[in-house]
Design an enzyme around this catalytic site. Structure first.
Site, PDB file in Angstrom:
ATOM      1  N   HIS A   1       0.733  -1.138  -0.185  1.00  0.00           N
ATOM      2  CA  HIS A   1      -0.096   0.112  -0.089  1.00  0.00           C
ATOM      3  C   HIS A   1       1.188   1.377   0.037  1.00  0.00           C
ATOM      4  O   HIS A   1       2.050   1.181   0.176  1.00  0.00           O
ATOM      5  CB  HIS A   1      -0.814  -0.033   1.190  1.00  0.00           C
TER       6      HIS A   1
ATOM      7  N   GLU B   1       1.158   3.622   2.041  1.00  0.00           N
ATOM      8  CA  GLU B   1       2.056   4.120   3.147  1.00  0.00           C
ATOM      9  C   GLU B   1       3.421   3.035   3.171  1.00  0.00           C
ATOM     10  O   GLU B   1       4.131   3.769   3.868  1.00  0.00           O
ATOM     11  CB  GLU B   1       0.940   3.597   4.468  1.00  0.00           C
TER      12      GLU B   1
ATOM     13  N   CYS C   1      -5.414   1.024   6.376  1.00  0.00           N
ATOM     14  CA  CYS C   1      -6.120  -0.362   6.401  1.00  0.00           C
ATOM     15  C   CYS C   1      -5.666  -0.716   8.005  1.00  0.00           C
ATOM     16  O   CYS C   1      -4.571  -0.460   8.246  1.00  0.00           O
ATOM     17  CB  CYS C   1      -5.916  -1.132   5.281  1.00  0.00           C
TER      18      CYS C   1
ATOM     19  N   CYS D   1      -1.606  -1.133   7.347  1.00  0.00           N
ATOM     20  CA  CYS D   1      -0.764  -0.113   7.155  1.00  0.00           C
ATOM     21  C   CYS D   1      -0.575   0.600   8.421  1.00  0.00           C
ATOM     22  O   CYS D   1       0.294   1.325   8.840  1.00  0.00           O
ATOM     23  CB  CYS D   1      -1.240   0.907   6.316  1.00  0.00           C
TER      24      CYS D   1
HETATM   25  C1  AOF Z   1      -4.398   1.507   2.325  1.00  0.00           C
HETATM   26  N1  AOF Z   1      -3.441   1.977   1.542  1.00  0.00           N
HETATM   27  O1  AOF Z   1      -2.726   2.234  -0.479  1.00  0.00           O
HETATM   28  C2  AOF Z   1      -4.748   1.021  -0.291  1.00  0.00           C
HETATM   29  C3  AOF Z   1      -5.745   0.677   0.701  1.00  0.00           C
HETATM   30  O2  AOF Z   1      -5.862  -6.863  -0.405  1.00  0.00           O
HETATM   31  P1  AOF Z   1      -4.993  -5.582   0.115  1.00  0.00           P
HETATM   32  O3  AOF Z   1      -4.446  -5.921   1.374  1.00  0.00           O
HETATM   33  O4  AOF Z   1      -4.522  -4.958  -0.776  1.00  0.00           O
HETATM   34  O5  AOF Z   1      -6.230  -4.615   0.677  1.00  0.00           O
HETATM   35  C4  AOF Z   1      -7.146  -3.956  -0.021  1.00  0.00           C
HETATM   36  C5  AOF Z   1      -7.912  -2.922   0.788  1.00  0.00           C
HETATM   37  O6  AOF Z   1      -7.102  -2.116   1.574  1.00  0.00           O
HETATM   38  C6  AOF Z   1      -8.720  -2.168  -0.206  1.00  0.00           C
HETATM   39  O7  AOF Z   1     -10.229  -2.909  -0.491  1.00  0.00           O
HETATM   40  C7  AOF Z   1      -9.042  -0.788   0.530  1.00  0.00           C
HETATM   41  O8  AOF Z   1     -10.008  -1.109   1.528  1.00  0.00           O
HETATM   42  C8  AOF Z   1      -7.707  -0.622   1.264  1.00  0.00           C
HETATM   43  N2  AOF Z   1      -6.491  -0.056   0.395  1.00  0.00           N
HETATM   44  N3  AOF Z   1      -5.431   0.893   2.150  1.00  0.00           N
HETATM   45  O9  AOF Z   1      -4.242   1.652   3.745  1.00  0.00           O
HETATM   46  C9  AOF Z   1      -3.547   1.738   0.304  1.00  0.00           C
HETATM   47  N4  AOF Z   1      -4.715   0.662  -1.661  1.00  0.00           N
HETATM   48 ZN    ZN Z   2      -2.972  -0.665   3.965  1.00  0.00          ZN
END
Ligand code: AOF
Ligand code: ZN
Length: 364
Positions: A61, A63, A86, A95
């Site tokens: 992600h 972060e 997340c 994160c």
């Molecule tokens: C963040 N930072 O850059 C993004 C987030 O399957 P994963 O682990 O990639 O989780 C996907 C979910 O995480 C996505 O549906 C959304 O809720 C969040 N995306 N969160 O902290 C990020 N791309």
């Molecule tokens: Zn994340």
């Protein structure tokens, strides 16, 4: 007041850093689906010490990239993130934990994550660790950035945008404005942004599939609506892998195996063309956003317009007005479009210029 120096007030710069997050996030436009685009900056003593964005689902992600970029400088820094960090183990670890471990002192969040498995838990985790958290800076731009992701999370359905071109005297046109399909043109950018584009099969009978010209763009899935004389569909030459990026919907049963099937292109036969069924299909393929491009044979797209307006399946409308006075009498397509326009309520219309056209975007 008199003695205040630029940067004295944290609040003063929050918007600036958040806009930078949005800019960073957009570097991955068209690449992150089904994940959202997210950008992150780490700021210490008024300087950016780390930047990152989420490049692709399955990859770390935003972060994590920003923390790696900052290294030890992350300690006591303020983290700006366009989306709430997340707090779950998905394809990648949380994160929130990474930020706690890196000992950032404050986190500024653009918007709460609409994903029910996150939904404020990331913010809670940070606050529990004693980190100061601010939510809702540049929230409108952060939401606009991931409008398709938000819609998909809240409704379970793909985000659908209807696009068409008009002459100045209000006739529906089959052509796009000059430069629209070039790199930087609004249509080329749409193809980069959307996971799929719905087209009348008649449109590609004699011309190549529309592709985004943006450098390194991912191309959308092409969903062809083929009724009447367009079925079986005449497909322009395709490279081998591209066959899996084409899908045909028809209400006609073929008498013999069409050329498209021999080329490995999937055809779905529906009793009746139905936008909900098509969106269901998109969902099973994990697509978050669909562009309905109103060109070619209007008859093939009319059922979709009906469903979209009657069942509120369209979220956004993009109308291009070309600098052109159409002298044909308009025909049935014009009358048909008028009946849809009457049923739509459009808010927040924003104009922009693309080549010599005015492109208006609004929300339904
Ligand atoms: C963040 N930072 O850059 C993004 C987030 O399957 P994963 O682990 O990639 O989780 C996907 C979910 O995480 C996505 O549906 C959304 O809720 C969040 N995306 N969160 O902290 C990020 N791309
Ligand atoms: Zn994340």
């Amino acid at each position: 007041s008199c003695g205040a120096k630029a940067g004295d007030s944290d609040d003063k710069d929050d918007g600036f850093y958040m806009r930078r997050c949005v800019e960073l996030a957009r570097k991955a436009i068209g690449c992150t689906s089904p994940n959202p685009m997210v950008g992150c900056v780490l700021v210490k003593d008024g300087k950016i010490v780390g930047e990152g964005f989420h490049p692709k689902a399955g990859q770390p992600h935003a972060e994590v990239f920003a923390l790696r970029d900052a290294g030890d400088l992350a300690e006591n820094a303020t983290a700006y993130v366009s989306l709430e960090p997340c707090n779950h183990y998905g394809r990648t670890p949380p994160c929130s934990e990474a930020l706690v471990k890196a000992k950032v002192k404050k986190v500024v969040v653009g918007m709460i994550d609409p994903n029910p498995i996150v939904a404020s838990r990331g913010v809670q985790r940070l606050r529990d660790a004693g980190i100061d958290v601010v939510v809702g800076v540049e929230e409108e731009s952060c939401k606009r950035l991931i409008e398709a992701f938000i819609h998909k999370m809240l409704t379970g359905k793909p985000f659908v945008t209807l696009r068409y071109s008009l002459s100045v005297n209000g006739h529906l046109l089959n052509q796009l404005g000059e430069g629209a399909t070039d790199s930087g043109g609004y249509y080329s950018q749409l193809l980069q942004e959307y996971d799929a584009v719905i087209l009348s099969a008649s449109l590609i009978a004699n011309s190549p599939f529309p592709t985004s010209q943006e450098p390194g763009a991912n191309q959308p899935l092409w969903i062809l609506m083929a009724g009447g004389p367009s079925y079986p569909v005449q497909i322009p030459p395709l490279t081998e892998n591209a066959a899996s990026r084409v899908i045909i919907f028809t209400d006609k049963e073929a008498t013999e195996e069409p050329e498209t099937a021999k080329k490995g292109i999937e055809t779905v036969v529906l009793n009746q063309i139905n936008l909900n069924r098509i969106l269901e299909y998109c969902k099973t393929r994990g697509l978050c956003s669909v562009l309905v491009d109103l060109r070619g044979s209007f008859v093939e797209l009319e059922a979709l317009l009906n469903d979209g307006t009657e069942q509120n399946l369209f979220q956004k409308i993009i109308v291009e007005v070309l600098p052109l006075w159409d002298e044909s009498c308009g025909g049935s397509s014009l009358t048909a479009l008028k009946s849809f326009e009457r049923r739509l309520k459009v808010n927040n219309l924003q104009p922009k210029i693309s080549g010599q056209s005015i492109v208006l975007e609004g929300y339904l």
